[in-house]
Enzyme design. Structure first.
Site, mmCIF file in Angstrom:
data_model
loop_
_atom_site.group_PDB
_atom_site.id
_atom_site.type_symbol
_atom_site.label_atom_id
_atom_site.label_comp_id
_atom_site.label_asym_id
_atom_site.label_seq_id
_atom_site.Cartn_x
_atom_site.Cartn_y
_atom_site.Cartn_z
ATOM 1 C CG ASN A 1 -1.948 0.985 1.282
ATOM 2 O OD1 ASN A 1 -2.131 1.712 0.304
ATOM 3 N ND2 ASN A 1 -2.680 1.051 2.383
ATOM 4 C CD GLU B 1 -2.052 -2.851 10.705
ATOM 5 O OE1 GLU B 1 -3.023 -3.359 11.271
ATOM 6 O OE2 GLU B 1 -2.114 -1.767 10.122
ATOM 7 C CG HIS C 1 -4.259 2.942 13.697
ATOM 8 N ND1 HIS C 1 -5.558 3.336 13.917
ATOM 9 C CD2 HIS C 1 -4.337 1.960 12.776
ATOM 10 C CE1 HIS C 1 -6.386 2.638 13.153
ATOM 11 N NE2 HIS C 1 -5.668 1.784 12.458
ATOM 12 N NE ARG D 1 -10.301 -1.229 13.448
ATOM 13 C CZ ARG D 1 -9.469 -0.673 12.557
ATOM 14 N NH1 ARG D 1 -8.256 -1.147 12.392
ATOM 15 N NH2 ARG D 1 -9.853 0.356 11.829
ATOM 16 C CD GLU E 1 -8.099 -5.728 9.859
ATOM 17 O OE1 GLU E 1 -8.440 -4.581 10.143
ATOM 18 O OE2 GLU E 1 -6.929 -6.029 9.558
ATOM 19 C CD GLU F 1 -4.727 -3.834 14.839
ATOM 20 O OE1 GLU F 1 -5.937 -4.116 14.951
ATOM 21 O OE2 GLU F 1 -4.188 -3.605 13.758
ATOM 22 N NE ARG G 1 -3.698 -6.513 13.474
ATOM 23 C CZ ARG G 1 -4.602 -6.754 12.520
ATOM 24 N NH1 ARG G 1 -5.245 -7.893 12.478
ATOM 25 N NH2 ARG G 1 -4.867 -5.834 11.615
ATOM 26 C CD1 TRP H 1 1.860 4.583 9.497
ATOM 27 C CD2 TRP H 1 -0.188 3.765 9.732
ATOM 28 N NE1 TRP H 1 1.983 3.241 9.631
ATOM 29 C CE2 TRP H 1 0.733 2.700 9.769
ATOM 30 C CE3 TRP H 1 -1.547 3.474 9.844
ATOM 31 C CZ2 TRP H 1 0.347 1.382 9.931
ATOM 32 C CZ3 TRP H 1 -1.928 2.168 10.009
ATOM 33 C CH2 TRP H 1 -0.985 1.133 10.060
ATOM 34 C CG ASP I 1 -5.471 -0.609 14.898
ATOM 35 O OD1 ASP I 1 -4.415 -0.311 15.487
ATOM 36 O OD2 ASP I 1 -5.520 -0.996 13.719
ATOM 37 C CE1 TYR J 1 -5.141 5.572 8.063
ATOM 38 C CE2 TYR J 1 -5.090 4.058 9.911
ATOM 39 C CZ TYR J 1 -4.989 4.303 8.557
ATOM 40 O OH TYR J 1 -4.759 3.270 7.703
HETATM 41 O O1 EZ4 Z 1 -4.606 1.032 8.626
HETATM 42 O O2 EZ4 Z 1 -4.420 -1.525 6.174
HETATM 43 O O3 EZ4 Z 1 -5.924 -3.097 11.435
HETATM 44 N N1 EZ4 Z 1 -6.026 -2.602 10.405
HETATM 45 C C1 EZ4 Z 1 -5.458 -1.460 10.045
HETATM 46 C C2 EZ4 Z 1 -5.672 -1.075 8.635
HETATM 47 C C3 EZ4 Z 1 -4.511 -0.262 8.121
HETATM 48 C C4 EZ4 Z 1 -4.516 -0.238 6.646
HETATM 49 C C5 EZ4 Z 1 -3.367 0.573 6.098
HETATM 50 O O4 EZ4 Z 1 -3.516 0.628 4.739
HETATM 51 O O5 EZ4 Z 1 -4.801 -0.820 10.819
HETATM 52 O O6 EZ4 Z 1 -6.887 -0.385 8.499
HETATM 53 CO CO CO Z 2 -4.242 -2.088 12.468
#
Ligand code: EZ4
Ligand code: CO
Length: 402
Positions: free
Chosen positions: A37, A262, A212, A147, A339, A236, A283, A402, A210, A159
């Site tokens: 991505n 992830e 992030h 989630r 997921e 997460e 993940r 992010w 999450d 986000y």
């Molecule tokens: O932000 O895959 O747990 N899932 C996530 C996703 C990620 C995206 C980034 O492109 O955190 O939504």
């Molecule tokens: Co995530």
């Protein structure tokens, strides 16, 4: 069975996907996802310039040797571009092997450990009240695990949350958008959100959240502790994932289960997390974690240390990865949850597939191989469009994850 010809298909049916098609001398082919991505074309170039010329003529069944050749033979090991490219080749070869043997892929991975795969969906709202409405909608669709993410009042754009009425899609066309981030506002709202969710929907629903990668270890510990009364399935990406040792601090402070990985690209991003039992769910995906050959080894290591899988399944992974994940989920004994962020109908038309969803569970289907096709004609109508994830700045102007 030998590899004859390999193609890379780039298309953008609502979002970008890179797909590898490996042809064999027996007239069948295999598919591999190669989507990274926001950095799609780097993988295309890596594959076309450096990988495809080296694998032509090799035996499709030698997945272990091909994997080791691409990983160890390159001198430059690891990293998301390399590991995504290797994963695409590896997935395509496993797809080919299973097709040649006329079995669904899971039969080559240990067979079935379960009859169906528990999945979780996303409920996102612009504020906690809107989020509750979204949770309710998903319960009505049959989901058993959700989630929950909410916009933070006073912060412009959060986000993981779409504008009201819009569907959430992490990447946006053009150059990266900029969002605001304020840790205090976030930390004060999330426990209240989960209190509201439990009050309205009861104890049975499995709840996930999450963060992030946005918190420091001690902030994450505070959040995880304050969430304890609401019994999350997992929290997460509580802290930035680069420093595995950060999780030691977090683990000392809370019983909230932790998931991460992830954006990991190999076992070397998580060996400490696994062997010290610092996390509960891993993940790392089959796509960004080096393919079926490498995720199997990593998942088996995790099994020995009581860590379960919870593979990434956002829309930036193509249906080819979704299928590969589901075959692994059905067979891995230490599977935890998958997921599931459904693709747009157009994406499903470009990638017709055998996997299905019913009552909060999925199944990879019993077609041979991965059970996914690509409609080249339709794919050809949607050429690549540059798109990026947003960047985040704290209110003092500095960059944040992010
Ligand atoms: O932000 O895959 O747990 N899932 C996530 C996703 C990620 C995206 C980034 O492109 O955190 O939504
Ligand atoms: Co995530």
């Amino acid at each position: 069975m030998k590899i004859t010809r390999t193609e890379v298909i780039v298309c953008s049916p609502t979002r970008n996907f890179v797909t590898l098609v490996v042809h064999s001398d027996q007239g069948i082919y295999g598919l591999g996802d190669a989507t990274l991505n926001g950095r799609e074309m780097a993988v295309v170039s890596y594959l076309e310039e450096h990988v495809i010329p080296c694998i032509t003529g090799r035996n499709v069944f030698d997945t272990e040797d091909v994997w080791q050749y691409l990983y160890k033979g390159a001198y430059w090991k690891r990293g998301p571009v390399t590991m995504t490219a290797i994963a695409a080749v590896d997935m395509a070869l496993w797809d080919l092997k299973a097709k040649a043997l006329n079995v669904p892929l899971y039969q080559l991975l240990g067979g079935k450990s379960r009859e169906r795969v528990l999945v979780y969906c996303h409920a996102n709202g612009i504020d906690p009240h809107h989020t509750l409405e979204e949770v309710e909608k998903h319960i009505e669709q049959g989901y058993k695990a959700i989630r929950v993410q909410s916009g933070i009042p006073g912060m412009s754009g959060t986000y993981g949350v779409a504008k009201k009425g819009e569907k959430y899609e992490p990447a946006a066309p053009g150059l990266p958008h900029e969002y605001e981030w304020n840790t205090e506002k976030y930390l004060s709202i999330v426990p209240r959100l989960f209190e509201m969710v439990r009050k309205k929907f009861g104890e049975e629903l499995l709840l996930l959240h999450d963060a992030h990668h946005r918190l420091s270890p001690i902030e994450a510990a505070r959040l995880a502790r304050e969430l304890e009364p609401y019994h999350l399935f997992w929290l997460e990406d509580p802290v930035s994932e680069e420093l595995q040792e950060s999780f030691r601090l977090l683990r000392r402070h809370t019983t909230t289960p932790i998931a991460v990985g992830e954006i990991f690209s190999s076992v070397y991003d998580c060996h400490l997390l696994i062997t010290e039992q610092l996390i509960d769910y891993l993940r790392m995906t089959v796509l960004h974690g080096g393919g079926i050959t490498h995720i199997l080894k990593t998942a088996h290591l995790a099994e020995i240390f009581n860590v379960r899988t919870g593979f990434h399944g956002a829309t930036d992974l193509s249906p080819v990865t979704m299928a590969a994940s589901l075959h692994l989920d059905l067979s891995l004994h230490n599977f935890g949850i998958q997921e599931y962020m459904p693709h747009e109908p157009l994406v499903n038309e470009v990638f017709p597939h055998a996997y299905t969803f019913k009552d909060g569970y999925m199944h990879p289907g019993d077609a041979s191989g991965l059970g996914v096709e690509i409609n080249r004609e339709l794919a050809g109508k949607y050429p690549y469009k540059p798109a990026y994830l947003p960047v985040n700045r704290r209110d003092d102007g500095t960059m944040w994850n992010w």
